[in-house]
Write a protein that holds these residues in place. Sequence first.
Motif, PDB file in Angstrom:
ATOM      1  N   ILE A   6       0.848  -1.198   0.000  1.00  0.00           N
ATOM      2  CA  ILE A   6       0.000   0.000   0.000  1.00  0.00           C
ATOM      3  C   ILE A   6       0.879   1.242   0.000  1.00  0.00           C
ATOM      4  O   ILE A   6       1.793   1.377   0.821  1.00  0.00           O
ATOM      5  CB  ILE A   6      -0.942  -0.014   1.215  1.00  0.00           C
ATOM      6  N   TYR A   7       0.601   2.129  -0.915  1.00  0.00           N
ATOM      7  CA  TYR A   7       1.404   3.341  -1.070  1.00  0.00           C
ATOM      8  C   TYR A   7       0.482   4.485  -1.505  1.00  0.00           C
ATOM      9  O   TYR A   7      -0.646   4.271  -1.908  1.00  0.00           O
ATOM     10  CB  TYR A   7       2.498   3.133  -2.126  1.00  0.00           C
ATOM     11  N   ASN A   8       0.987   5.682  -1.386  1.00  0.00           N
ATOM     12  CA  ASN A   8       0.241   6.812  -1.933  1.00  0.00           C
ATOM     13  C   ASN A   8       1.176   7.704  -2.734  1.00  0.00           C
ATOM     14  O   ASN A   8       2.377   7.723  -2.502  1.00  0.00           O
ATOM     15  CB  ASN A   8      -0.479   7.608  -0.846  1.00  0.00           C
ATOM     16  N   LEU A  47      -1.121  -1.554  -4.249  1.00  0.00           N
ATOM     17  CA  LEU A  47      -2.436  -0.951  -4.055  1.00  0.00           C
ATOM     18  C   LEU A  47      -2.264   0.520  -3.684  1.00  0.00           C
ATOM     19  O   LEU A  47      -1.826   0.833  -2.573  1.00  0.00           O
ATOM     20  CB  LEU A  47      -3.203  -1.633  -2.920  1.00  0.00           C
ATOM     21  N   PRO A  48      -2.610   1.424  -4.582  1.00  0.00           N
ATOM     22  CA  PRO A  48      -2.530   2.843  -4.221  1.00  0.00           C
ATOM     23  C   PRO A  48      -3.646   3.202  -3.240  1.00  0.00           C
ATOM     24  O   PRO A  48      -4.721   2.599  -3.254  1.00  0.00           O
ATOM     25  CB  PRO A  48      -2.720   3.558  -5.555  1.00  0.00           C
ATOM     26  N   VAL A  49      -3.371   4.164  -2.393  1.00  0.00           N
ATOM     27  CA  VAL A  49      -4.399   4.652  -1.473  1.00  0.00           C
ATOM     28  C   VAL A  49      -5.512   5.275  -2.299  1.00  0.00           C
ATOM     29  O   VAL A  49      -5.255   6.052  -3.216  1.00  0.00           O
ATOM     30  CB  VAL A  49      -3.812   5.689  -0.489  1.00  0.00           C
ATOM     31  N   ALA A  69       2.204   3.885   2.970  1.00  0.00           N
ATOM     32  CA  ALA A  69       1.403   5.107   2.820  1.00  0.00           C
ATOM     33  C   ALA A  69       1.723   6.121   3.909  1.00  0.00           C
ATOM     34  O   ALA A  69       1.933   5.770   5.061  1.00  0.00           O
ATOM     35  CB  ALA A  69      -0.080   4.771   2.840  1.00  0.00           C
ATOM     36  N   GLU A  70       1.740   7.375   3.505  1.00  0.00           N
ATOM     37  CA  GLU A  70       2.009   8.473   4.430  1.00  0.00           C
ATOM     38  C   GLU A  70       0.786   9.349   4.618  1.00  0.00           C
ATOM     39  O   GLU A  70       0.907  10.502   5.008  1.00  0.00           O
ATOM     40  CB  GLU A  70       3.195   9.285   3.940  1.00  0.00           C
ATOM     41  N   PRO A  83      -3.275   2.824   8.810  1.00  0.00           N
ATOM     42  CA  PRO A  83      -3.251   1.676   9.715  1.00  0.00           C
ATOM     43  C   PRO A  83      -4.607   1.425  10.372  1.00  0.00           C
ATOM     44  O   PRO A  83      -4.966   0.275  10.622  1.00  0.00           O
ATOM     45  CB  PRO A  83      -2.199   2.045  10.764  1.00  0.00           C
ATOM     46  N   ALA A  84      -5.372   2.480  10.630  1.00  0.00           N
ATOM     47  CA  ALA A  84      -6.707   2.290  11.213  1.00  0.00           C
ATOM     48  C   ALA A  84      -7.598   1.486  10.263  1.00  0.00           C
ATOM     49  O   ALA A  84      -8.344   0.609  10.705  1.00  0.00           O
ATOM     50  CB  ALA A  84      -7.344   3.640  11.537  1.00  0.00           C
TER      51      ALA A  84
END
Length: 109
Positions: A6-8, A47-49, A69-70, A83-84
């Motif tokens: 997962i990244y953005n 998987l993009p955010v 992801a940030e 993370p939530a």
Amino acid sequence: MWIAVIYNTVEHKETGFASELVAENEILGTARGIVEALGGAHEAVMLPVSPDLLCRIGSSPFAVAFNLAEGLGDRSSSEHLIPALLEAAELRYTGADSSALALCRDKAR
């Protein structure tokens, strides 16, 4: 084993220089590297955010996620929300949990 990476990415910056977009989006190379490194032994998927991230991971065969992801879009103040979402989906992930990231936003605490 199915692994989500997962990244953005950042489409535009509200402040700063446009050239900073290159640095902001270097995460794509990291995500690709993880997928490539795991590809021989596991099914790793980038998987993009996105707004439907919870649906995508909740109805998937993923066993674990690399959380790169940030935040949501270019809002780093929302970093704890990823993370939530992963916790809500009961998906194991790398990195700090949502409460630790939320606490780190408040330096006085």
